[in-house]
Design an enzyme around this catalytic site. Structure first.
Site, PDB file in Angstrom:
ATOM      1  N   TYR A  20      11.857  10.063   0.122  1.00 59.14           N
ATOM      2  CA  TYR A  20      11.731   8.797  -0.588  1.00 59.14           C
ATOM      3  C   TYR A  20      12.345   8.841  -1.983  1.00 59.14           C
ATOM      4  CZ  TYR A  20       8.565   7.504   3.137  1.00 59.14           C
ATOM      5  OH  TYR A  20       8.035   7.204   4.360  1.00 59.14           O
ATOM      6  N   HIS A  36      12.806  -2.982   1.542  1.00 59.93           N
ATOM      7  CA  HIS A  36      12.194  -1.732   2.005  1.00 59.93           C
ATOM      8  C   HIS A  36      13.014  -0.562   1.498  1.00 59.93           C
ATOM      9  CE1 HIS A  36       9.450  -3.820   4.653  1.00 59.93           C
ATOM     10  NE2 HIS A  36      10.457  -4.578   5.022  1.00 59.93           N
ATOM     11  N   PRO A  94       0.791  -1.234   0.000  1.00 60.51           N
ATOM     12  CA  PRO A  94       0.000   0.000   0.000  1.00 60.51           C
ATOM     13  C   PRO A  94       0.824   1.285   0.000  1.00 60.51           C
ATOM     14  CG  PRO A  94      -0.068  -1.055   2.142  1.00 60.51           C
ATOM     15  CD  PRO A  94       0.569  -2.028   1.205  1.00 60.51           C
ATOM     16  N   ASN A  95       0.350   2.250  -0.755  1.00 58.87           N
ATOM     17  CA  ASN A  95       0.910   3.604  -0.839  1.00 58.87           C
ATOM     18  C   ASN A  95       2.194   3.696  -1.644  1.00 58.87           C
ATOM     19  OD1 ASN A  95      -1.043   5.080   0.852  1.00 58.87           O
ATOM     20  ND2 ASN A  95      -0.270   3.757   2.491  1.00 58.87           N
ATOM     21  N   GLU A  99      12.780  -9.787   0.898  1.00 53.90           N
ATOM     22  CA  GLU A  99      12.038  -8.650   1.454  1.00 53.90           C
ATOM     23  C   GLU A  99      12.829  -7.369   1.213  1.00 53.90           C
ATOM     24  OE1 GLU A  99      11.484  -9.089   5.654  1.00 53.90           O
ATOM     25  OE2 GLU A  99      10.340  -7.236   5.865  1.00 53.90           O
ATOM     26  N   ARG A 131       5.336  12.808  -3.505  1.00 55.91           N
ATOM     27  CA  ARG A 131       5.403  13.669  -2.327  1.00 55.91           C
ATOM     28  C   ARG A 131       6.642  13.340  -1.501  1.00 55.91           C
ATOM     29  NH1 ARG A 131       3.600  13.857   2.722  1.00 55.91           N
ATOM     30  NH2 ARG A 131       2.899  15.842   3.563  1.00 55.91           N
ATOM     31  N   ALA A 145       3.285  -0.994   4.518  1.00 57.04           N
ATOM     32  CA  ALA A 145       2.584  -1.041   5.811  1.00 57.04           C
ATOM     33  C   ALA A 145       2.154  -2.442   6.200  1.00 57.04           C
ATOM     34  CB  ALA A 145       1.362  -0.128   5.763  1.00 57.04           C
ATOM     35  N   ASN A 180       7.991  -5.806  -1.312  1.00 59.56           N
ATOM     36  CA  ASN A 180       8.044  -4.647  -0.432  1.00 59.56           C
ATOM     37  C   ASN A 180       6.616  -4.477   0.053  1.00 59.56           C
ATOM     38  OD1 ASN A 180       8.009  -2.206   0.795  1.00 59.56           O
ATOM     39  ND2 ASN A 180       9.072  -1.075  -0.821  1.00 59.56           N
ATOM     40  N   ARG A 238      13.035   4.077  12.099  1.00 59.98           N
ATOM     41  CA  ARG A 238      11.733   4.742  12.151  1.00 59.98           C
ATOM     42  C   ARG A 238      10.976   4.344  13.432  1.00 59.98           C
ATOM     43  NH1 ARG A 238       8.937   4.300   6.424  1.00 59.98           N
ATOM     44  NH2 ARG A 238       7.665   5.968   7.345  1.00 59.98           N
TER      45      ARG A 238
END
Lengths: 149, 149, 149, 149, 149, 149, 149, 149, 149, 149, 149, 149
Positions: K26, K103, K13-14, K101, K21, K80, K77, K110
């Site tokens: 990012y 990221h 997601p996202n 995996e 943005r 969330a 990836n 974080r």
């Protein structure tokens, strides 16, 4: 409910310093300004605002006790006592009138220990993060609750 | 111990509201009634009861300090402060006389945060769940402790 | 309540060793002495004391079950089982008569694992820290509860 | 210490099943074999071994109480009760003689809940992971402790 | 196993100070005394003892690595590193020979943080609370393990 | 105490990098500057400063052991080892002379894991947050403690 | 599997009180009624039901041990011991036959401490919340497991 | 900074009892003695000491608010409030002048709940364990901080 | 960035034993093989590889300090120190060049205590689970980061 | 209840892959086989089975909402959503008909995070560990519950 | 492995908002840019990239199920869902092909809740903190794993 | 701000069932009624309300993404997703417009797991406990925030 309802607005420790420091965070309004706004806002609802502040936990407890049969609703911003005072929780539990919890800032976006509130379980509702506006929103909500009784 | 012993009976926040509300839970006795009962019960032991209540943590601390050399025993129902006050713990630690912790209700059958007491570690004993009777039981226990010294 | 009431007094593991060792901590009274004191104290209340001790959890459970309709009240010092026995909690939950939890020492001033009691939530009240006197205080409290029913 | 010393060797629940199942894990020795080995090993020390097993917590408690003045040392493999019994901890606390805790397997290499022992705080020492040999090592250690008194 | 077996005996930080201070707690034996006792005790088993001490975690790690194919068994009293060193755990995991964990005092009767051992999961067994005797008991246990292979 | 007292000042890992980086946070003083200041400050007290730094836990442990009978006091800024070293705790426990814990920054205003110190329980006192000044304040405090013995 | 299979049905503490109290919660069936239903239900499967109850943990442990080679399956409602008994877990681990855990009520909708079961990890399956029907469902499930072997 | 700087020295609950009891622990100095020492010590720095004590949390909060623009630094020994008062934390957060936290005893060598301080995150530095000397060390530190601004 | 960049590749405790044992888990490559592969892989990037291993935490800290202005990037496989060393975290915090954390195995599929890394918060990125390939992937990533500056 | 009752059987994520992989663990039955078995088993009860599967949490929520007045009972194997979905808990809370939670494997013998279920508190009962048989057992149980209403 | 291998690259997601943005955090690359880079990078390995993104957990689960026998490797990836989805963990557990995996940011630097990943235990390896480069590094790693099979 | 502002009002799972069940708790208003009230209330502010509901987490995420540049404010009652969805947190983090979190009931007076909200940290403010009135209060608050920008 045609009569004038007395609303007790309680403010906890350090709120008397509002506007004095870090206005970029807490806004430039003083507590007196907020009281003024509450009085102004309360007029349309025929609410009689009793607006108080104390740095002493026990004084807040006593005020809640004394006014418990004299007021029709309570708005409380317990500030630091929100997170530490079982005594205020117990005093508020004595009330038969609705209690609304208000916080100027969004306490959930601050330190971990500010995420827990002893007031919330006995509050009808919680409003936080809207600055002084939280108080007038609480008055709106209180009006609604009292009218729907 | 032939002389009259002074017993300080301390009551924490909101106990002044006893009997006023929820009598089905806390009983219909007011704090004045309990004081009365303590005085009556104390007669047979030649105890002089000094019965006080405060909603202010610091006032309770000061009373403990002031009476520390003037009383022979302390009975304390610290109410909400039981769970939050290190200051009262520290004040009670100053005492050389026995301290008995009393609670009207069974705090272990209530919310989780009421299961911990800062008073217990410095108390000679704990009595909870017997309503106003807890105070007279505490006087009985105190009589026994003082006689056995 | 004019009739004689039967009171079951239950004692958990190791209480049969009272007085035998470390009298400076637990007192020099044996469990037989405490039983004797209970009988003496019970006379004025027309209580019939049934005083028992067991080191076996299941035996205590069975006693509670068997006497549940034959006694008017229970005083229990579950000792070590206080902190570990859900079975005793469940057995006590079967009772309609008041249960009073007693401890000789102040369990809140001892090891952390002794601060939790499975008995407390189903007890009418808790008395701890007063040595053998805790039993007679419990009888006093029980008298009061039974009279007020 | 020229006289024969009585050593109580206590075994907790399920140890009577040793050798019967999963010999690849617990070894093929039965508890009787271990007892035999203890007797053989004890000869050189003039120890009189009193070797017992029970599945009942309260029976172990009673044995500890009864033998407390009759034995000069205790070796205990409380098995499952190691992790759950406050009553055995309290019984062992009554002893003036040294207590040695033994486990056949390395309990620290097993499930998390087996890492905590209620026995350890009152034991002079702990031996685990060496199978039946743990018992004879414990006898060696006990000999040494008794001689050094 | 007819040949002489080399046994590595490793001692962690501060064990070189044994006997120097607080002999009432740790005994008056120095580490040299313990080494001497190990040599004496090892004779009957035809063990060749390689006895070392270091205050440096990495040195202990290196020793374990270097001796891994040269010794038939390891006895380790990792002292403070028991509770903090994953590196020693990892080094011991490289070994194919049995490892025995020894502690002079009963670590389970000391501070909470000493109850956890990184060494235990890879040890064949654990011996603690018997002072210097723990080392010779460990040699006995090691003899037994090596013979039973 | 008229003689010159030797004071061991120990510095843990990375303190040798002081002044080299992020002077806005840790100040522009190097560790040599701090040592210089300690020597200057020590003159008035007739203290002989032995100032050392190591990145190796075991070296700090050894220094504490070696100097334990040669120095009259220890000031230690264990830096990162503050939070991870049981070995340093154990070494400091060997000392009969006062130990003062110093930190340049306020560790309680940093990451959670820096709030716990293994050094604190054996320190006479703790000073943190005052930069290099913490060392000279520690000397002042040490002077006072030594004089009052 | 043509022969008659013996099924051991074990019931823990206080289950002998079923039907006696709070029938609105636990149903009006007594344990004898449930046993009766099990016998009736077992007929179609040619199961021979051995139905027992005990308030004593050790007795349940012994029964499991004794019947381990005599029964083809175990159904256990350990009641309160579910949450506290490692000894029953260890006894059940000895079995080669399937074990089914049954609870009359939905333990996951009760107090937090009832959510953990020591039995579950060694059970083939768990059935809870269906009252006495849980026992016959367990028999159905057992039949299925035994047939599929 | 040539002018006289006003330094507010705040003392929390029970500090008014210093010297009265347990002088072997807290020293025989009374709070008046400490105040005296602060005045004496402050002279060389041209500090004007405003030394206060209160048992009431809210009074301390109010003093901090009132003096926030009138003083150049704050030394605070919040005693029991250190561990419970978010209100004092919030009041201190209002200040632009440096705050130094002082404790007479080493709070990290006492009960677990005394290891956490609400004051520390907003303090420039922390000094604990040096008795009354902590106050004068704090004055030294404050002098240094003010001079370096 | 046309010049040759020096890359420091640090390896923590026990990595010098790679390939020696359990090749089925960690692969048959020795650390020398991995170093060889890094040199080979580094050629195309004009990286100068400085490849080191130590079992001593403090040595790794010192190397990081010494090379901090001499290298353009760091690849670190801190092995066991990953989970226990605040000192390495502090040393890495001194660096202005990118740090990449590498692990041979997937630490998140191993014991719970290996899931936390003190290195990660100061690393630009983390690579784990790819065996020796993790080092060359880290070189690729480092190349990319250095080129994008 | 003579009419045909509609039973909603809901299956969560990945259950559509049953039988495809690891048949030694989950059995060789596909979800279609289980559906088939449910239809066969339902005949004797005059149940109309509505058997569905979704990998999308929201779809399951919507189905529960849509069928809430159209079905007489729900059997749900929420699979992975069991442990993470408050939304499914809230949807099930809307129902007036009984809900039975089913799991193919014994979730209490798997990873820790699978021991908690958001579904259990609103389920009439839970059945786990019996493979596809769990579904037909649930139908049996549902029949019984519906008949007893 | 001469044939073209299909690699499924899944994005949670996202991630479809990448580049839109906060490019300073990012990066300015969109997800389409990353897909482009993967296709370009995959050419040299004869990998056929199937690159997808979804905001719906169940859709990702279904894709993993559908492609499980059609692809030779998975790069995921989960964004969330990494921290909340047991369903994706279960779906990935169905695969026989390696999972990597990825990221973009260093999740360990974080918020606390982003430090735990449900994906990691079933991943062959983890790469995080290298932005889009993480995807191509994952392709490199996958090539290596597939070649070594 | 004279133009019409578009306000996105998002509702999470099960809110489409409002008014259908338990009206004594959640009120008799349906979600359509609340939407109606929002439209009515929005008129005076020249707000254009876009009111949506979904049971699918990913759909809410997508809506937030799509409307991020088309709306001037967001009011979100994420219902069950409040406590479980990191994906919604991440989507809301993409927004430059103010977000207000609303809950019909006082979530702090409900189950423990409902006390934590993933939405709160990115919300401008939180309003809970006022039923449908929470939405119109949120519109009031939003009006105020937008006007003050």
């Amino acid at each position: 409910m045609a009569e004038i309802a007395k609303i007790l607005v309680l403010n906890g420790p350090n709120l008397n310093m509002l506007g004095v420091r870090q206005p970029e965070i807490y806004g430039s309004d003083t507590l007196a300004d907020i009281e003024q706004r509450c009085h102004a806002h309360a007029k349309k609802y025929e609410f009689d605002i009793d607006f108080r502040q104390s740095n002493i936990e026990g004084e807040l407890v006593t005020w809640i006790q004394e006014e418990r049969t004299r007021c029709q609703g309570v708005i409380i911003n317990a500030a630091a006592f929100t997170h530490t005072s079982v005594a205020i929780l117990d005093a508020l539990s004595l009330l038969d009138v609705p209690v609304i919890e208000v916080h100027l800032s969004n306490i959930f976006a601050r330190e971990e220990f500010r995420h827990h509130s002893y007031v919330s379980p006995v509050a009808a509702g919680v409003i936080c993060g809207f600055g002084w506006r939280g108080y007038t929103l609480a008055l709106d909500a209180l009006k609604d609750i009292l009218d729907s009784d």
